[in-house]
Design a protein around this motif. Structure first.
Motif, PDB file in Angstrom:
ATOM      1  N   ALA A   1       0.769  -1.041  -0.034  1.00  0.00           N
ATOM      2  CA  ALA A   1      -0.091   0.061   0.133  1.00  0.00           C
ATOM      3  C   ALA A   1       0.860   1.206  -0.103  1.00  0.00           C
ATOM      4  N   ILE A   2       2.191   1.143   0.814  1.00  0.00           N
ATOM      5  CA  ILE A   2       2.901   2.282   0.821  1.00  0.00           C
ATOM      6  C   ILE A   2       3.446   2.642  -0.610  1.00  0.00           C
ATOM      7  N   VAL A   3       3.750   1.648  -1.299  1.00  0.00           N
ATOM      8  CA  VAL A   3       4.298   1.563  -2.665  1.00  0.00           C
ATOM      9  C   VAL A   3       3.229   1.987  -3.688  1.00  0.00           C
ATOM     10  N   VAL A   4       2.077   1.871  -3.410  1.00  0.00           N
ATOM     11  CA  VAL A   4       1.301   2.182  -4.515  1.00  0.00           C
ATOM     12  C   VAL A   4       0.619   3.682  -4.222  1.00  0.00           C
ATOM     13  N   TRP A   5       0.481   3.962  -2.902  1.00  0.00           N
ATOM     14  CA  TRP A   5      -0.372   5.292  -2.667  1.00  0.00           C
ATOM     15  C   TRP A   5       0.725   6.318  -1.927  1.00  0.00           C
ATOM     16  N   GLY A   6       1.491   5.846  -1.518  1.00  0.00           N
ATOM     17  CA  GLY A   6       2.426   6.790  -0.793  1.00  0.00           C
ATOM     18  C   GLY A   6       1.952   6.975   0.651  1.00  0.00           C
ATOM     19  N   ALA A   7       2.610   7.890   1.422  1.00  0.00           N
ATOM     20  CA  ALA A   7       1.996   8.034   3.051  1.00  0.00           C
ATOM     21  C   ALA A   7       1.026   9.135   2.845  1.00  0.00           C
ATOM     22  N   THR A   8      -0.173   8.422   2.421  1.00  0.00           N
ATOM     23  CA  THR A   8      -1.525   9.418   2.309  1.00  0.00           C
ATOM     24  C   THR A   8      -2.525   8.939   3.030  1.00  0.00           C
ATOM     25  N   LEU A   9      -3.530   9.666   2.985  1.00  0.00           N
ATOM     26  CA  LEU A   9      -5.180   9.148   3.534  1.00  0.00           C
ATOM     27  C   LEU A   9      -5.374   8.060   2.931  1.00  0.00           C
ATOM     28  N   GLN A  10      -5.292   8.029   1.441  1.00  0.00           N
ATOM     29  CA  GLN A  10      -5.926   6.804   0.546  1.00  0.00           C
ATOM     30  C   GLN A  10      -5.263   5.578   1.207  1.00  0.00           C
TER      31      GLN A  10
ATOM     32  N   GLY B   1       3.713   3.812   8.215  1.00  0.00           N
ATOM     33  CA  GLY B   1       3.538   4.243   6.864  1.00  0.00           C
ATOM     34  C   GLY B   1       4.089   5.914   6.748  1.00  0.00           C
ATOM     35  N   GLY B   2       3.940   6.363   7.810  1.00  0.00           N
ATOM     36  CA  GLY B   2       3.935   7.717   7.654  1.00  0.00           C
ATOM     37  C   GLY B   2       2.817   8.849   7.202  1.00  0.00           C
ATOM     38  N   ALA B   3       1.588   8.080   7.131  1.00  0.00           N
ATOM     39  CA  ALA B   3       0.501   9.094   6.817  1.00  0.00           C
ATOM     40  C   ALA B   3       0.293   9.735   8.014  1.00  0.00           C
ATOM     41  N   PRO B   4      -0.373  10.862   7.735  1.00  0.00           N
ATOM     42  CA  PRO B   4      -0.513  12.287   8.852  1.00  0.00           C
ATOM     43  C   PRO B   4      -1.670  11.539   9.818  1.00  0.00           C
TER      44      PRO B   4
ATOM     45  N   PHE C   1       3.872  -2.212 -10.029  1.00  0.00           N
ATOM     46  CA  PHE C   1       3.471  -2.683  -8.572  1.00  0.00           C
ATOM     47  C   PHE C   1       2.682  -4.013  -8.430  1.00  0.00           C
ATOM     48  N   PHE C   2       2.304  -4.477  -9.816  1.00  0.00           N
ATOM     49  CA  PHE C   2       1.653  -5.833  -9.790  1.00  0.00           C
ATOM     50  C   PHE C   2       2.458  -6.596 -10.958  1.00  0.00           C
ATOM     51  N   PRO C   3       3.373  -7.272 -10.462  1.00  0.00           N
ATOM     52  CA  PRO C   3       4.232  -7.932 -11.599  1.00  0.00           C
ATOM     53  C   PRO C   3       3.266  -9.363 -11.901  1.00  0.00           C
ATOM     54  N   PRO C   4       3.814  -9.818 -12.947  1.00  0.00           N
ATOM     55  CA  PRO C   4       3.005 -11.248 -13.355  1.00  0.00           C
ATOM     56  C   PRO C   4       3.160 -12.125 -12.066  1.00  0.00           C
ATOM     57  N   LEU C   5       2.174 -13.206 -11.986  1.00  0.00           N
ATOM     58  CA  LEU C   5       2.056 -13.997 -10.977  1.00  0.00           C
ATOM     59  C   LEU C   5       3.208 -15.003 -11.217  1.00  0.00           C
ATOM     60  N   ARG C   6       3.486 -15.153 -12.398  1.00  0.00           N
ATOM     61  CA  ARG C   6       4.594 -16.253 -12.868  1.00  0.00           C
ATOM     62  C   ARG C   6       5.809 -15.702 -12.322  1.00  0.00           C
ATOM     63  N   ASN C   7       6.251 -14.374 -12.614  1.00  0.00           N
ATOM     64  CA  ASN C   7       7.622 -14.087 -12.061  1.00  0.00           C
ATOM     65  C   ASN C   7       7.552 -14.000 -10.396  1.00  0.00           C
ATOM     66  N   ILE C   8       6.482 -13.865  -9.880  1.00  0.00           N
ATOM     67  CA  ILE C   8       6.616 -14.110  -8.379  1.00  0.00           C
ATOM     68  C   ILE C   8       6.786 -15.269  -8.063  1.00  0.00           C
ATOM     69  N   VAL C   9       6.020 -16.268  -8.563  1.00  0.00           N
ATOM     70  CA  VAL C   9       6.267 -17.600  -8.266  1.00  0.00           C
ATOM     71  C   VAL C   9       7.778 -18.110  -8.441  1.00  0.00           C
TER      72      VAL C   9
END
Lengths: 291, 295
Positions: A141-150, A228-231, B70-78
């Motif tokens: 989640a941190i990687v996708v949204w960062g340190a945010t409310l979402q 995560g550092g969210a406020p 952020f969502f690599p192929p499942l094959r790579n993950i495995v």
């Protein structure tokens, strides 16, 4: 001339529970005022113990701020802007997450519970995901949204959804066989059956599930902020920790505020539950302990 | 044909129920038909996993050409999962995490049940102390993390302390609740029969409170796993949480996903182990409840 029989005196019922009249206890140790005094004494002892530990340096010189220092800092913070902003940020993320996760769970759980095939098919997946510690999702989640409310809302909603869905499914399916058979005899179907039979039977399960979900949601919100550092409150704790030992009283003040928030959340949900389900009280103890 | 358990929606307890309610001279005949029906149940259980399989296949197919970071192929993950965890030596992370967890959970369980029992036995002390206990219970333990770190530094003992501090409360409070919920008539009967304290505990108190104690222990298990990971995310040099965090910081997203999957597997295996133990410990209770529910 016949006299009309006197109707039985109605004792006024309190909303919560009807208290039986208590005779004076035989032992002074059991009386009410002693209990209250004992509780206050315990709290004072804990605070005093804290002060002692801090001053004497038993657990490390700079590790603990003094109790008086912390309380003074807390009083100061209560007047300042930052604390309330942080509280608002935490509450906002928590409330949004519980709302989204909770309503999704209730909808999905109801739909699944009503259909036996769907329920049996989906249960293995839901049970499996429920056992996954939600923490595992945090780095993603941190990687996708960062340190945010979402990010915080997603984490809370994800953590709340799975156990609550299971609770709702069990609730919808846990209709008392006698009630179920009566509904069949009375030829209740469709919406009427749902509103009159299924919902009331599921209500205690849903209530317990929501209470647990609220508590878990708060823990997840704080974790999302702390790591995560969210406020929010967790971030305030983190920044004051990073600011070094001089800000230690502030750290502990924030921790206390977080604790109070936890108490408020848990007790208000328990109170609501008692109020709304007072008619169901007797059945609750039987059926809904499995959470 | 749907079993009685399936019709009422209660957990599948037919083997336990059959064992509990069959008179002993009928057991051998029942046993033969039981193994045939358990084979049938196994087959229908496998069939029910169709949705699970569909989800996995869908994930595999939908992510096959994924170019998102952020969502690599499942094959790579495995593939990475195999390289790192089965062929490689990332397993040491898992072992160190599990060690800390095992020690922490055992301590939390023992402490929780012990103190809960004491607080029940000395009821006035229990009532006086419960507001403070309740307050500490609802403090999100993650908030205490910096405080614990400041006292204990970084390392195994800090992680074990966090796990114990967080996991002790559900067990303690559920033990207290469970013991308080024992029918007082049973306790009075034990007194009237002049049962010794030890015997009362063994035959009345423990069995009566056991369902709730197990519920508390289960909640403690979940909290313990979460705290195990949290303590590693914040300050650690080894462990699964550390592995995941470090992979995330390196932007090795596929490696991070393998860590997440391993963590998910660990969490679910621990829970299923617990449920298996619970089924054995509470066999009499599950059977009695099933009979009660059917009416």
């Amino acid at each position: 001339m016949t006299r009309r029989p006197r109707t039985a005196q109605r004792t006024p019922e309190t909303h919560v529970t009807a208290r039986p009249a208590r005779s004076a206890p035989s032992n002074v140790l059991d009386s009410r005022w002693f209990m209250v005094a004992a509780r206050v004494l315990v709290v004072l002892m804990v605070l005093g113990g804290w002060q002692y530990v801090a001053v004497s340096g038993v657990l490390g010189k700079d590790a603990f701020p003094t109790m008086t220092g912390t309380l003074a800092e807390l009083a100061r913070q209560l007047g300042s802007h930052d604390l309330w902003l942080a509280v608002w940020a935490t509450v906002r993320g928590w409330a949004l997450g519980v709302l989204i996760g909770g309503s999704l769970a209730i909808i999905v759980g109801t739909l699944l519970g009503l259909n036996r095939f769907a329920y049996l098919s989906v249960i293995p997946v839901v049970e499996f995901v429920k056992t996954v510690p939600v923490i595992a999702i945090l780095p993603l989640a941190i990687v996708v949204w960062g340190a945010t409310l979402q990010m915080k809302v997603f984490l809370v909603a994800f953590g709340v959804f799975w156990p609550l869905t299971i609770q709702v499914i069990y609730g919808v399916r846990a209709v008392d066989p006698v009630v179920r058979d009566t509904a069949v005899v009375l030829r209740l179907r469709g919406l009427r059956k749902f509103v009159g039979v299924t919902l009331p039977s599921a209500a205690p399960f849903i209530a317990t599930g929501l209470r647990v979900a609220a508590a878990v949601g708060l823990i997840l919100a704080v974790i999302a902020e702390l790591i995560g550092g969210a406020p929010g409150l967790g971030l305030s704790i983190l920044t004051s920790v990073n600011a070094g030992p001089s800000r230690l009283p502030a750290t502990y003040a924030f921790i206390l505020v977080t604790g109070v928030a936890g108490v408020i959340v848990t007790s208000s949900f328990a109170f609501l539950e008692q109020r709304l389900l007072h008619w169901h009280e007797s059945q609750r103890n039987l059926a809904s302990k499995a959470a | 044909m749907p079993t009685r358990a399936e019709r009422t929606g209660s957990p599948d307890v037919s083997p336990i129920l059959a064992a509990a309610t069959t008179p002993s001279h009928q057991r051998p005949a029942r046993a033969a038909s039981r193994s045939a029906s358990s084979l049938r149940r196994l087959w229908s259980g496998i069939w029910r996993l169709w949705f699970f399989a569909v989800v996995l296949v869908a994930w595999w197919v939908l992510s096959a050409d994924s170019t998102s970071t952020f969502f690599p192929p499942l094959r790579n993950i495995v593939g990475r999962l195999y390289d790192l965890w089965i062929a490689g030596d990332a397993r040491t992370n898992a072992w160190s995490s599990l060690q800390h967890f095992a020690i922490g959970y055992a301590l939390a369980g023992l402490f929780g049940v012990g103190v809960g029992a004491l607080l029940w036995k000395f009821a006035r002390v229990g009532r006086a102390v419960s507001p403070v206990l309740y307050f500490v219970y609802v403090i999100p333990t993650a908030a205490l993390l910096p405080a614990i770190m400041a006292i204990m530094g970084i390392g195994g003992s800090m992680q074990i302390t966090i796990i114990v501090l967080a996991a002790v409360w559900p067990t303690m409070l559920n033990t207290l609740d469970g013991m308080r919920g024992i029918d007082p008539i049973k306790l009075d009967t034990a007194r009237v029969m002049h049962m010794s304290a030890l015997r009362t505990v063994r035959t009345v108190v423990l069995p009566g409170a056991m369902p709730q104690i197990m519920a508390g222990l289960r909640h403690s298990l979940q909290i313990g796993v979460i705290m195990m990971v949290v303590s590693e995310l914040v300050a650690s040099e080894s462990g699964i949480g550390f592995f995941i965090l470090e992979a995330q910081q390196r932007f090795a997203i596929t490696d991070m996903w393998t860590g997440i999957i391993i963590l998910a597997l660990i969490g679910s295996v621990l829970t299923f182990l617990f449920v298996a133990v619970e089924r054995v410990v509470l066999a009499w209770y599950i059977g009695a409840r099933a009979v009660e529910k059917k009416g």
